[in-house]
Each structure stands twice: as structure tokens, then as C-alpha cells.
Scaffold this motif. Structure first.
Motif, PDB file in Angstrom:
ATOM      1  N   SER A  16      88.102 -11.946 -14.931  1.00 37.53           N
ATOM      2  CA  SER A  16      88.099 -11.147 -13.691  1.00 37.53           C
ATOM      3  C   SER A  16      89.420 -10.401 -13.508  1.00 37.53           C
ATOM      4  CB  SER A  16      87.834 -12.064 -12.489  1.00 37.53           C
ATOM      5  OG  SER A  16      88.830 -13.058 -12.425  1.00 37.53           O
ATOM      6  N   CYS A  17      90.216 -10.316 -14.581  1.00 41.29           N
ATOM      7  CA  CYS A  17      91.554  -9.727 -14.468  1.00 41.29           C
ATOM      8  C   CYS A  17      91.507  -8.215 -14.205  1.00 41.29           C
ATOM      9  CB  CYS A  17      92.337  -9.980 -15.753  1.00 41.29           C
ATOM     10  SG  CYS A  17      93.982  -9.238 -15.755  1.00 41.29           S
ATOM     11  N   GLN A  18      92.433  -7.779 -13.359  1.00 40.99           N
ATOM     12  CA  GLN A  18      92.573  -6.343 -13.106  1.00 40.99           C
ATOM     13  C   GLN A  18      94.035  -5.933 -13.204  1.00 40.99           C
ATOM     14  OE1 GLN A  18      90.629  -5.290  -9.412  1.00 40.99           O
ATOM     15  NE2 GLN A  18      88.631  -5.984 -10.149  1.00 40.99           N
ATOM     16  N   ARG A  19      94.769  -6.629 -14.043  1.00 41.06           N
ATOM     17  CA  ARG A  19      96.211  -6.381 -14.113  1.00 41.06           C
ATOM     18  C   ARG A  19      96.582  -5.081 -14.805  1.00 41.06           C
ATOM     19  NH1 ARG A  19      99.157 -11.724 -16.331  1.00 41.06           N
ATOM     20  NH2 ARG A  19      98.234 -13.216 -14.895  1.00 41.06           N
ATOM     21  N   CYS A  20      95.657  -4.537 -15.601  1.00 42.66           N
ATOM     22  CA  CYS A  20      95.977  -3.258 -16.252  1.00 42.66           C
ATOM     23  C   CYS A  20      94.735  -2.376 -16.249  1.00 42.66           C
ATOM     24  CB  CYS A  20      96.526  -3.486 -17.671  1.00 42.66           C
ATOM     25  SG  CYS A  20      95.273  -3.518 -18.967  1.00 42.66           S
ATOM     26  N   PRO A  21      94.912  -1.085 -16.530  1.00 47.24           N
ATOM     27  CA  PRO A  21      93.780  -0.140 -16.439  1.00 47.24           C
ATOM     28  C   PRO A  21      92.610  -0.456 -17.374  1.00 47.24           C
ATOM     29  CG  PRO A  21      95.867   1.034 -16.597  1.00 47.24           C
ATOM     30  CD  PRO A  21      96.172  -0.397 -16.852  1.00 47.24           C
ATOM     31  N   LEU A  22      92.825  -1.278 -18.376  1.00 48.12           N
ATOM     32  CA  LEU A  22      91.734  -1.570 -19.311  1.00 48.12           C
ATOM     33  C   LEU A  22      90.562  -2.291 -18.641  1.00 48.12           C
ATOM     34  CD1 LEU A  22      93.588  -2.604 -22.613  1.00 48.12           C
ATOM     35  CD2 LEU A  22      92.542  -0.406 -22.023  1.00 48.12           C
ATOM     36  N   HIS A  23      90.781  -2.858 -17.484  1.00 48.36           N
ATOM     37  CA  HIS A  23      89.674  -3.570 -16.837  1.00 48.36           C
ATOM     38  C   HIS A  23      88.584  -2.600 -16.391  1.00 48.36           C
ATOM     39  CE1 HIS A  23      91.417  -2.362 -12.920  1.00 48.36           C
ATOM     40  NE2 HIS A  23      90.204  -2.557 -12.457  1.00 48.36           N
ATOM     41  N   ARG A  24      88.944  -1.330 -16.192  1.00 48.01           N
ATOM     42  CA  ARG A  24      87.984  -0.390 -15.604  1.00 48.01           C
ATOM     43  C   ARG A  24      86.806  -0.094 -16.520  1.00 48.01           C
ATOM     44  NH1 ARG A  24      92.285   3.409 -14.440  1.00 48.01           N
ATOM     45  NH2 ARG A  24      93.578   2.457 -12.820  1.00 48.01           N
ATOM     46  N   ALA A  25      87.066   0.111 -17.804  1.00 52.96           N
ATOM     47  CA  ALA A  25      85.988   0.513 -18.715  1.00 52.96           C
ATOM     48  C   ALA A  25      85.364  -0.668 -19.466  1.00 52.96           C
ATOM     49  CB  ALA A  25      86.511   1.546 -19.714  1.00 52.96           C
ATOM     50  N   ARG A  26      85.941  -1.852 -19.316  1.00 55.54           N
ATOM     51  CA  ARG A  26      85.426  -2.977 -20.103  1.00 55.54           C
ATOM     52  C   ARG A  26      84.051  -3.411 -19.582  1.00 55.54           C
ATOM     53  NH1 ARG A  26      89.145  -7.237 -17.144  1.00 55.54           N
ATOM     54  NH2 ARG A  26      87.742  -7.692 -15.414  1.00 55.54           N
ATOM     55  N   ARG A  27      83.257  -3.975 -20.492  1.00 52.74           N
ATOM     56  CA  ARG A  27      82.038  -4.642 -20.041  1.00 52.74           C
ATOM     57  C   ARG A  27      82.338  -6.122 -19.874  1.00 52.74           C
ATOM     58  NH1 ARG A  27      76.691  -2.787 -23.200  1.00 52.74           N
ATOM     59  NH2 ARG A  27      75.705  -4.708 -22.487  1.00 52.74           N
ATOM     60  N   VAL A  86      95.420  -8.108 -26.641  1.00 50.51           N
ATOM     61  CA  VAL A  86      94.873  -7.462 -25.448  1.00 50.51           C
ATOM     62  C   VAL A  86      93.426  -7.929 -25.295  1.00 50.51           C
ATOM     63  CG1 VAL A  86      93.948  -5.214 -24.775  1.00 50.51           C
ATOM     64  CG2 VAL A  86      96.392  -5.450 -25.187  1.00 50.51           C
ATOM     65  N   LYS A  87      93.082  -8.367 -24.113  1.00 54.90           N
ATOM     66  CA  LYS A  87      91.796  -9.046 -23.930  1.00 54.90           C
ATOM     67  C   LYS A  87      90.635  -8.130 -23.520  1.00 54.90           C
ATOM     68  CE  LYS A  87      94.276 -12.932 -24.218  1.00 54.90           C
ATOM     69  NZ  LYS A  87      94.667 -13.448 -25.540  1.00 54.90           N
ATOM     70  N   CYS A  88      90.915  -6.871 -23.227  1.00 48.58           N
ATOM     71  CA  CYS A  88      89.842  -5.930 -22.867  1.00 48.58           C
ATOM     72  C   CYS A  88      89.867  -4.743 -23.819  1.00 48.58           C
ATOM     73  CB  CYS A  88      90.016  -5.433 -21.432  1.00 48.58           C
ATOM     74  SG  CYS A  88      90.015  -6.765 -20.221  1.00 48.58           S
ATOM     75  N   ARG A  89      88.691  -4.180 -24.077  1.00 52.40           N
ATOM     76  CA  ARG A  89      88.576  -3.120 -25.067  1.00 52.40           C
ATOM     77  C   ARG A  89      89.220  -1.812 -24.587  1.00 52.40           C
ATOM     78  NH1 ARG A  89      83.626   0.763 -26.711  1.00 52.40           N
ATOM     79  NH2 ARG A  89      84.393   1.319 -28.781  1.00 52.40           N
ATOM     80  N   ALA A 102     102.005  -5.489 -22.274  1.00 51.32           N
ATOM     81  CA  ALA A 102     102.901  -6.273 -21.415  1.00 51.32           C
ATOM     82  C   ALA A 102     102.112  -6.990 -20.323  1.00 51.32           C
ATOM     83  CB  ALA A 102     103.971  -5.369 -20.802  1.00 51.32           C
ATOM     84  N   ALA A 103     101.133  -6.289 -19.743  1.00 51.43           N
ATOM     85  CA  ALA A 103     100.345  -6.893 -18.660  1.00 51.43           C
ATOM     86  C   ALA A 103      99.535  -8.082 -19.161  1.00 51.43           C
ATOM     87  CB  ALA A 103      99.420  -5.836 -18.045  1.00 51.43           C
ATOM     88  N   CYS A 104      99.074  -7.988 -20.390  1.00 50.60           N
ATOM     89  CA  CYS A 104      98.185  -9.012 -20.932  1.00 50.60           C
ATOM     90  C   CYS A 104      98.942 -10.171 -21.594  1.00 50.60           C
ATOM     91  CB  CYS A 104      97.220  -8.378 -21.936  1.00 50.60           C
ATOM     92  SG  CYS A 104      95.587  -9.146 -21.939  1.00 50.60           S
ATOM     93  N   GLU A 105     100.181  -9.966 -21.936  1.00 52.33           N
ATOM     94  CA  GLU A 105     100.938 -10.943 -22.724  1.00 52.33           C
ATOM     95  C   GLU A 105     100.994 -12.355 -22.128  1.00 52.33           C
ATOM     96  OE1 GLU A 105     104.938  -9.723 -23.816  1.00 52.33           O
ATOM     97  OE2 GLU A 105     104.688 -10.761 -25.739  1.00 52.33           O
ATOM     98  N   PRO A 106     101.128 -12.494 -20.803  1.00 50.65           N
ATOM     99  CA  PRO A 106     101.196 -13.859 -20.245  1.00 50.65           C
ATOM    100  C   PRO A 106      99.979 -14.719 -20.582  1.00 50.65           C
ATOM    101  CG  PRO A 106     101.894 -12.251 -18.597  1.00 50.65           C
ATOM    102  CD  PRO A 106     101.355 -11.465 -19.766  1.00 50.65           C
ATOM    103  N   TYR A 107      98.805 -14.100 -20.705  1.00 49.41           N
ATOM    104  CA  TYR A 107      97.607 -14.886 -21.058  1.00 49.41           C
ATOM    105  C   TYR A 107      97.753 -15.464 -22.459  1.00 49.41           C
ATOM    106  CZ  TYR A 107      95.384 -12.578 -17.059  1.00 49.41           C
ATOM    107  OH  TYR A 107      95.074 -12.128 -15.807  1.00 49.41           O
ATOM    108  N   LEU A 108      98.177 -14.616 -23.386  1.00 48.07           N
ATOM    109  CA  LEU A 108      98.365 -15.073 -24.765  1.00 48.07           C
ATOM    110  C   LEU A 108      99.448 -16.148 -24.835  1.00 48.07           C
ATOM    111  CD1 LEU A 108      97.783 -14.881 -27.779  1.00 48.07           C
ATOM    112  CD2 LEU A 108      99.317 -12.902 -27.905  1.00 48.07           C
TER     113      LEU A 108
END
Ligand code: URA
Ligand code: SF4
Length: 211
Positions: A16-27, A86-89, A102-108
Motif C-alpha cells: 500500500s506504499c505511496q512513498r514515490c511516484p511509482l505507486h501511481r502506475a503499478r498494478r 525497487v518494489k513497483c514497476r 532512495a524512497a524504496c531503500e528502507p524496505y530492502l
């Protein structure tokens, strides 16, 4: 929380992450999968078309090749942890932007900390760059490197090998060395300087300790 619970928590946040713009287009976001006590962790770049549909890492053509490579050294996908930097396409499979990385790095980082793998195999330049800066994959692929106490083996991305037949044999040969590296990992002392003194490496990049 134990490691399994931490991984489940991270996965839930990622979905449910929205920390970076990649969340917008992901399925579907792709947190990663595998056992919490995996000895070996593979870190790719980002979900592609099929991963975005299924919410699972490496399920397309590159994933099939990764499965074959795992089989070639007697491992099954279920035994290793597989994820991406990076967790979203990224739309159209473009490269991830620095802000997205950078936004996704904490998860990894949380996944690595929970799993504490003996060996991390980086697949491609973006995950290599997380651990090793200013390195050329053509020079260090397949060579174990100890970075801040963590054993890392940089490898070419399986997708690159699919597109470049000459790389296929290189990746296969690098994989063939993994079982030895994993066996060796437990015996390698934390002090990389000592190892470097015992076994000086001629082509050692400055900030790395190869052995
Ligand atoms: N390529 C990647 O880097 N990661 C995937 O999950 C799939 C393809
Ligand atoms: Fe969040 Fe990472 Fe997806 Fe960006 S790529 S939205 S930081 S999970």
C-alpha cells in the motif's frame, strides 16, 4: 517480532506504499518472497510486466532463466529470498530514478536486516550500486566482496544474459561458483583487512576487499 513477522510487515507496507511516484502506475507492488531464514538473497532491479501483474518477483523470462540458474547449482526458488531494489514497476520498464531508489531503500534494508543472509547476490547494476560504488560489473562479476560485514556477489542481470548470448555462459559460470562461496561464507572472518593481507588481489578496486 521475529524475522518472518518483520518480512510480513514490510510486505504489507509495500503493497500500500505511496512513498514515490511509482505507486501511481503499478498494478501490484512486489515486496519479494522466500524463507525468512534464507542463506542466500537475490536482489534484482525492479518488477517488469509480469511481476507487476502477479505481485511476485522474477516470474517473467528473466525469472525463468533465474530458476534454471538456481537448478544448475541444486537450489530451488523456494530456498532463496528474491526481491528487487525497487518494489513497483517503472512505467515501460524504464530505469528507476534516484529518488525512487532512495524512497524504496528502507524496505530492502529492513528485509536484509531481518533475513541476515550469508550471501547477497546482486543482479544488475542498480542493486550492485547499493553495495559497491564506482565498480564495473565487467570487472567484478562473480567475485565475492565483503561490504560492511556483508558478503556480496555481484552478477549480471539474467535479462542482460538473455539478450546477449555471450553473457549467458559468464552468468552460468558465476553461478557455478556460488555453492563454494556460500560454504566459504561461514568461515570468513569479519575483518576484511586480514583477508586482504593474506590474499592480496591484484585488480582490487580501491574501496573493496576481494578475496
Ligand atoms: N527483473 C528484475 O530485475 N526483477 C524482477 O522481479 C523481474 C525482472
Ligand atoms: Fe513505495 Fe517502493 Fe513502490 Fe515507491 S517503488 S511506491 S517507495 S514500494
Amino acid at each position: 517480532m521475529n524475522a518472518e513477522q518483520i518480512l510480513a510487515q514490510v510486505a504489507e507496507e509495500v503493497r500500500s506504499c505511496q512513498r514515490c511516484p511509482l505507486h501511481r502506475a503499478r498494478r501490484k507492488a512486489v515486496p519479494g518472497e522466500g524463507p525468512a531464514d534464507a542463506e542466500i538473497m537475490f536482489i534484482g532491479e525492479a518488477p517488469g510486466f509480469h511481476e507487476n501483474v502477479q505481485g511476485r518477483p522474477f516470474v517473467g523470462a528473466a525469472g525463468q532463466f533465474l530458476d534454471e540458474l538456481l537448478h544448475s547449482i541444486g537450489l530451488r526458488r523456494e530456498e532463496v529470498y528474491i526481491t528487487n531494489v525497487v518494489k513497483c514497476r517503472p512505467p515501460g520498464n524504464r530505469d528507476p530514478e534516484p529518488e525512487e531508489l532512495a524512497a524504496c531503500e528502507p524496505y530492502l534494508d529492513r528485509q536484509i536486516k531481518a533475513i541476515r543472509p550469508k550471501v547477497i547476490v546482486t543482479l544488475g547494476r542498480f542493486s550492485m550500486a547499493k553495495f559497491i560504488r564506482n565498480a564495473k560489473i565487467s570487472q567484478i562479476h562473480g567475485k565475492p566482496v565483503k561490504v560492511r560485514g556483508q558478503l556480496v556477489v555481484p552478477m549480471y542481470h539474467p535479462a542482460a544474459a538473455l539478450h546477449q548470448p555471450s553473457l549467458r555462459r559468464v552468468v552460468e559460470a558465476d553461478f557455478a561458483r556460488l555453492p563454494d562461496i556460500i560454504r566459504q561464507a561461514a568461515e570468513i572472518p569479519e575483518s576484511v583487512e586480514e583477508i586482504a593481507e593474506e590474499k592480496p588481489s591484484k585488480d582490487k578496486p580501491q574501496q573493496l576487499s576481494l578475496f
